[in-house]
Design a protein around this motif. Sequence first.
Motif, PDB file in Angstrom:
ATOM      1  N   TRP A  64      92.804  54.600  83.589  1.00 53.37           N
ATOM      2  CA  TRP A  64      92.377  55.998  83.691  1.00 53.37           C
ATOM      3  C   TRP A  64      90.900  56.093  84.076  1.00 53.37           C
ATOM      4  N   TYR A  65      90.077  55.207  83.534  1.00 52.51           N
ATOM      5  CA  TYR A  65      88.641  55.199  83.847  1.00 52.51           C
ATOM      6  C   TYR A  65      88.425  54.961  85.346  1.00 52.51           C
ATOM      7  N   LEU A  66      89.125  53.986  85.900  1.00 51.05           N
ATOM      8  CA  LEU A  66      88.980  53.694  87.330  1.00 51.05           C
ATOM      9  C   LEU A  66      89.500  54.854  88.181  1.00 51.05           C
ATOM     10  N   ALA A  67      90.574  55.500  87.719  1.00 49.23           N
ATOM     11  CA  ALA A  67      91.084  56.672  88.434  1.00 49.23           C
ATOM     12  C   ALA A  67      90.066  57.798  88.424  1.00 49.23           C
ATOM     13  N   GLY A  68      89.377  57.971  87.282  1.00 52.09           N
ATOM     14  CA  GLY A  68      88.341  58.993  87.200  1.00 52.09           C
ATOM     15  C   GLY A  68      87.184  58.706  88.141  1.00 52.09           C
TER      16      GLY A  68
END
Length: 319
Positions: A64-68
């Motif tokens: 999720w962090y990388l997607a953000g």
Amino acid sequence: MIALIAHYGLFVVFINVLAEQAGVPVPAVPTLVVAGALAAGDRLPLPGVLLAALAASLISDTGWYLAGRRFGGGVMRTLCRISLSPDSCVKQSELRFQRWRGRMLLVAKFVPGLSTVAPPLVGAMGLRPGAFLLLDGVGSLLWAGAAVGVGYVFAPQIDRVIDAIEQAGVVALQGLAVLLVLYIVVKWWQRHRLLVSLRMARISVEDLNEAIAAGRNPVVVDVRSSAARLLDGRAIPGALLADLEGVHLALADVPRDRELVIYCSCPNEVSAAKAASLLMSLGYRNVRPLQGGLEAWQEAGYPVATLSGERGGAHDRAA
């Protein structure tokens, strides 16, 4: 589930935590509590339970962090559309980010609705990867340790509960299913009541553009939070920037009969509708939320300004 935990132990803990942190509505705390109770009876290794939960959390949260970091506000909007409480999802997360910044990861998993939203939010806001891994790892370990610790300390009592559930068999599973359905129904009803209470005439982006072109000069107000504007630097040109809580102060010098258009980037324009309701209660006679908000305005092909940052207060206008 109890039988699965007893037989497959660490694998079940890993999969359950991974799924919950990915956003699937399958709570992991009961599994961690049961795993803690089993660890107290030497049926599962305590360090292994904690490591399995930590690894699952880091894998899901890092995704999720990388997607953000890659997609920014688009990930946040997608998450909040599928949330059971989409109207408060972004707002509450942004407020906590404003207060805590990256440290929100230390407590995110203890706050309903924040656990899945926090990693993409801090990613979109530019938190460094090293800081993310440290803070998210500590927060995940605190959360998993608390749940496992409860199971470990209260193992005798939990064993009695487990025995009762096993004896109840199908009845217990049906009861849990009913509770889950009731929870979803209650959340849906709360959302429905909110939308009904805020139902009012909206103005379309086409009508707003025509009003501006005709020289009626409506006052356009952006009621997104400061964090939301940092996350998404777009704005309608000339819009007045005002937080929801202070919109009445930002418009203190605006005549009560002036045409006002309020917009946000939240699902169903809820923040805009709340601001409009507040202003109408204060005597403003011609105020409407913008249907579709900022997204609809840009999708219609109308000009969008780029904010250079919050420049000192609610009275600033979009460049």
